[in-house]
Design a protein around this motif. Structure first.
Motif, PDB file in Angstrom:
ATOM      1  N   TYR A  15       0.890  -1.161   0.000  1.00  0.00           N
ATOM      2  CA  TYR A  15       0.000   0.000   0.000  1.00  0.00           C
ATOM      3  C   TYR A  15       0.929   1.212   0.000  1.00  0.00           C
ATOM      4  O   TYR A  15       1.445   1.576   1.058  1.00  0.00           O
ATOM      5  N   VAL A  18       4.083   1.078   2.200  1.00  0.00           N
ATOM      6  CA  VAL A  18       3.940   0.004   3.200  1.00  0.00           C
ATOM      7  C   VAL A  18       3.915  -1.355   2.510  1.00  0.00           C
ATOM      8  O   VAL A  18       3.052  -1.621   1.664  1.00  0.00           O
ATOM      9  N   ALA A  20       2.896  -4.751   3.111  1.00  0.00           N
ATOM     10  CA  ALA A  20       2.074  -5.466   4.096  1.00  0.00           C
ATOM     11  C   ALA A  20       2.317  -6.966   4.034  1.00  0.00           C
ATOM     12  O   ALA A  20       2.261  -7.657   5.053  1.00  0.00           O
ATOM     13  N   ALA A  39      -0.301 -12.166  14.567  1.00  0.00           N
ATOM     14  CA  ALA A  39      -0.638 -10.964  15.328  1.00  0.00           C
ATOM     15  C   ALA A  39      -1.311  -9.925  14.427  1.00  0.00           C
ATOM     16  O   ALA A  39      -1.324 -10.061  13.199  1.00  0.00           O
ATOM     17  N   ASN A  40      -1.858  -8.892  15.053  1.00  0.00           N
ATOM     18  CA  ASN A  40      -2.409  -7.765  14.305  1.00  0.00           C
ATOM     19  C   ASN A  40      -1.367  -7.223  13.347  1.00  0.00           C
ATOM     20  O   ASN A  40      -0.208  -7.056  13.719  1.00  0.00           O
ATOM     21  N   GLY A  41      -1.787  -6.953  12.124  1.00  0.00           N
ATOM     22  CA  GLY A  41      -0.877  -6.330  11.167  1.00  0.00           C
ATOM     23  C   GLY A  41       0.066  -7.306  10.486  1.00  0.00           C
ATOM     24  O   GLY A  41       0.944  -6.898   9.723  1.00  0.00           O
ATOM     25  N   ALA A  42      -0.109  -8.614  10.721  1.00  0.00           N
ATOM     26  CA  ALA A  42       0.805  -9.609  10.131  1.00  0.00           C
ATOM     27  C   ALA A  42       0.591  -9.775   8.626  1.00  0.00           C
ATOM     28  O   ALA A  42       1.443 -10.343   7.939  1.00  0.00           O
ATOM     29  N   GLY A  43      -0.546  -9.309   8.136  1.00  0.00           N
ATOM     30  CA  GLY A  43      -0.817  -9.397   6.696  1.00  0.00           C
ATOM     31  C   GLY A  43      -1.897 -10.397   6.323  1.00  0.00           C
ATOM     32  O   GLY A  43      -2.074 -10.725   5.149  1.00  0.00           O
ATOM     33  N   LYS A  44      -2.649 -10.863   7.316  1.00  0.00           N
ATOM     34  CA  LYS A  44      -3.652 -11.907   7.071  1.00  0.00           C
ATOM     35  C   LYS A  44      -4.805 -11.391   6.202  1.00  0.00           C
ATOM     36  O   LYS A  44      -5.176 -12.013   5.215  1.00  0.00           O
ATOM     37  N   THR A  45      -5.371 -10.253   6.617  1.00  0.00           N
ATOM     38  CA  THR A  45      -6.515  -9.715   5.881  1.00  0.00           C
ATOM     39  C   THR A  45      -6.102  -9.331   4.461  1.00  0.00           C
ATOM     40  O   THR A  45      -6.836  -9.600   3.496  1.00  0.00           O
ATOM     41  N   SER A  46      -4.920  -8.750   4.326  1.00  0.00           N
ATOM     42  CA  SER A  46      -4.446  -8.367   2.984  1.00  0.00           C
ATOM     43  C   SER A  46      -4.347  -9.597   2.087  1.00  0.00           C
ATOM     44  O   SER A  46      -4.716  -9.553   0.906  1.00  0.00           O
ATOM     45  N   GLU A  87     -14.398  -9.117   7.335  1.00  0.00           N
ATOM     46  CA  GLU A  87     -14.234  -8.694   8.725  1.00  0.00           C
ATOM     47  C   GLU A  87     -15.215  -7.547   8.980  1.00  0.00           C
ATOM     48  O   GLU A  87     -15.571  -6.820   8.064  1.00  0.00           O
ATOM     49  N   GLU A 164     -11.929 -13.245  10.380  1.00  0.00           N
ATOM     50  CA  GLU A 164     -12.241 -12.976  11.789  1.00  0.00           C
ATOM     51  C   GLU A 164     -13.711 -13.193  12.143  1.00  0.00           C
ATOM     52  O   GLU A 164     -14.352 -12.276  12.674  1.00  0.00           O
ATOM     53  N   GLN A 196      -8.019 -14.461  15.107  1.00  0.00           N
ATOM     54  CA  GLN A 196      -7.186 -14.175  16.281  1.00  0.00           C
ATOM     55  C   GLN A 196      -7.412 -15.270  17.337  1.00  0.00           C
ATOM     56  O   GLN A 196      -6.553 -15.526  18.157  1.00  0.00           O
TER      57      GLN A 196
HETATM   58  P1  ATP Z   1      -5.480  -7.328  11.548  1.00  0.00           P
HETATM   59  O1  ATP Z   1      -5.766  -8.540  12.309  1.00  0.00           O
HETATM   60  O2  ATP Z   1      -5.156  -6.132  12.395  1.00  0.00           O
HETATM   61  O3  ATP Z   1      -6.470  -7.020  10.446  1.00  0.00           O
HETATM   62  P2  ATP Z   1      -3.763  -8.457   9.556  1.00  0.00           P
HETATM   63  O4  ATP Z   1      -2.790  -9.525   9.887  1.00  0.00           O
HETATM   64  O5  ATP Z   1      -5.011  -8.872   8.892  1.00  0.00           O
HETATM   65  O6  ATP Z   1      -4.078  -7.608  10.822  1.00  0.00           O
HETATM   66  P3  ATP Z   1      -3.468  -6.551   7.447  1.00  0.00           P
HETATM   67  O7  ATP Z   1      -4.794  -5.945   7.770  1.00  0.00           O
HETATM   68  O8  ATP Z   1      -3.330  -7.333   6.214  1.00  0.00           O
HETATM   69  O9  ATP Z   1      -2.959  -7.431   8.663  1.00  0.00           O
HETATM   70  O10 ATP Z   1      -2.392  -5.375   7.475  1.00  0.00           O
HETATM   71  C1  ATP Z   1      -1.005  -5.584   7.238  1.00  0.00           C
HETATM   72  C2  ATP Z   1      -0.307  -4.235   7.236  1.00  0.00           C
HETATM   73  O11 ATP Z   1      -0.736  -3.451   6.136  1.00  0.00           O
HETATM   74  C3  ATP Z   1      -0.569  -3.403   8.467  1.00  0.00           C
HETATM   75  O12 ATP Z   1       0.611  -2.745   8.810  1.00  0.00           O
HETATM   76  C4  ATP Z   1      -1.618  -2.420   8.013  1.00  0.00           C
HETATM   77  O13 ATP Z   1      -1.537  -1.226   8.728  1.00  0.00           O
HETATM   78  C5  ATP Z   1      -1.261  -2.206   6.561  1.00  0.00           C
HETATM   79  N1  ATP Z   1      -2.439  -1.914   5.729  1.00  0.00           N
HETATM   80  C6  ATP Z   1      -3.533  -2.709   5.564  1.00  0.00           C
HETATM   81  N2  ATP Z   1      -4.415  -2.149   4.720  1.00  0.00           N
HETATM   82  C7  ATP Z   1      -3.874  -0.958   4.332  1.00  0.00           C
HETATM   83  C8  ATP Z   1      -4.287   0.083   3.440  1.00  0.00           C
HETATM   84  N3  ATP Z   1      -5.442   0.017   2.779  1.00  0.00           N
HETATM   85  N4  ATP Z   1      -3.468   1.150   3.310  1.00  0.00           N
HETATM   86  C9  ATP Z   1      -2.279   1.226   3.963  1.00  0.00           C
HETATM   87  N5  ATP Z   1      -1.815   0.275   4.798  1.00  0.00           N
HETATM   88  C10 ATP Z   1      -2.599  -0.806   4.993  1.00  0.00           C
END
Ligand code: ATP
Length: 239
Positions: A15, A18, A20, A39-46, A87, A164, A196
């Motif tokens: 992004y 960033v 991700a 963990a939060n921010g690990a990149g799962k949702t992406s 989510e 989630e 989680q």
């Molecule tokens: P969570 O459980 O918090 O959703 P996650 O493991 O699913 O965490 P992602 O949501 O994929 O992680 O996010 C991975 C990284 O990418 C994080 O640092 C997040 O801040 C960043 N990120 C996610 N979406 C965007 C976006 N649209 N623009 C900029 N950065 C993003």
């Protein structure tokens, strides 16, 4: 070994500046439930959104049933039999339960199939059947989550992506959701689930991947990971 439904190699998602996701590899065999933890921010949702055609893929490949879907748009991905329950219970607040469910079946032409999907959803979620005429914004958090999952099921997906499903729900409702996921699994739907709530998820999963800062961190059969209490506490949270 069953055939591979989904295969991800070297996935990179950015992004802007960033990064991700930084080279994730992942396989989901047909009929299996695979968990994506971390963990939060690990990149799962992406990662999940990239499969659905909703995250920009900078590098790497995603294939589904042998076909390259890396840069396919979301509608085409749905038509191939992949549905995502997002989510945050992103349903249409001003539509009824039934109308929301109908939007999930937009790729399904056969009226008979739509009717049987409604039956299936209402069998899994009797609460939704009771509230079929209610506007979504009047539902509880647990009911909204059920609606989000049910809406994804309305497309009769062969691969269900869940982001989630237990987030923010009371323990009893979480039990309910996981019981239903076990039923969905028993019916043979392939599932990739981001959670989680690691312990509960490992109980219904065949295999799990743990991501850390956008990379594969560890992986293994869920039955093995769940036995490793130190690992569960250190990497997966107490769930
Ligand atoms: P969570 O459980 O918090 O959703 P996650 O493991 O699913 O965490 P992602 O949501 O994929 O992680 O996010 C991975 C990284 O990418 C994080 O640092 C997040 O801040 C960043 N990120 C996610 N979406 C965007 C976006 N649209 N623009 C900029 N950065 C993003």
């Amino acid at each position: 070994m069953p055939d591979t439904a989904l295969s991800i190699r070297g996935l990179v998602i950015r992004y802007g500046a960033v990064e991700a996701v930084r080279g994730v590899d992942l396989d989901v065999p047909q009929g299996h439930v695979v968990a994506l933890l971390g963990a939060n921010g690990a990149g799962k949702t992406s990662t999940l959104r990239a499969i659905s055609g909703l995250s920009p893929v900078a590098a790497g490949s995603i294939s589904y049933e042998g076909r390259d879907i890396t840069h396919l748009d979301a509608e085409k991905v749905t038509r191939l039999g992949i549905a995502q329950s997002p989510e945050g219970r992103q349903v249409f607040a001003d539509l009824t339960v039934e109308e929301n469910l109908r939007t999930g079946a937009f790729t399904v032409r056969s009226k008979a199939q739509v009717a049987s999907s409604f039956d299936r959803c209402y069998r899994y979620f009797p609460r939704l059947a009771e509230r079929r005429s209610q506007l979504a914004y009047t539902l509880s958090g647990g009911e909204l989550q059920m609606l989000a999952i049910a809406r994804a099921l309305m497309a009769s997906p062969r691969l269900l992506l869940l982001d989630e499903p237990s987030l923010g729900l009371a323990p009893l409702v979480v039990q309910d959701i996981f019981r239903i996921l076990a039923e969905i699994r028993a019916e043979g739907t392939t599932v990739l689930i981001v959670e989680q709530n690691a312990l509960q998820t490992l109980k219904i999963a065949d295999y799990a991947y743990v991501l850390a800062t956008g990379r594969n961190h560890l992986e293994g059969p869920a039955a093995d990971l769940i036995q490793d209490h130190a690992l569960v506490e250190a990497y997966l949270g107490s769930g």
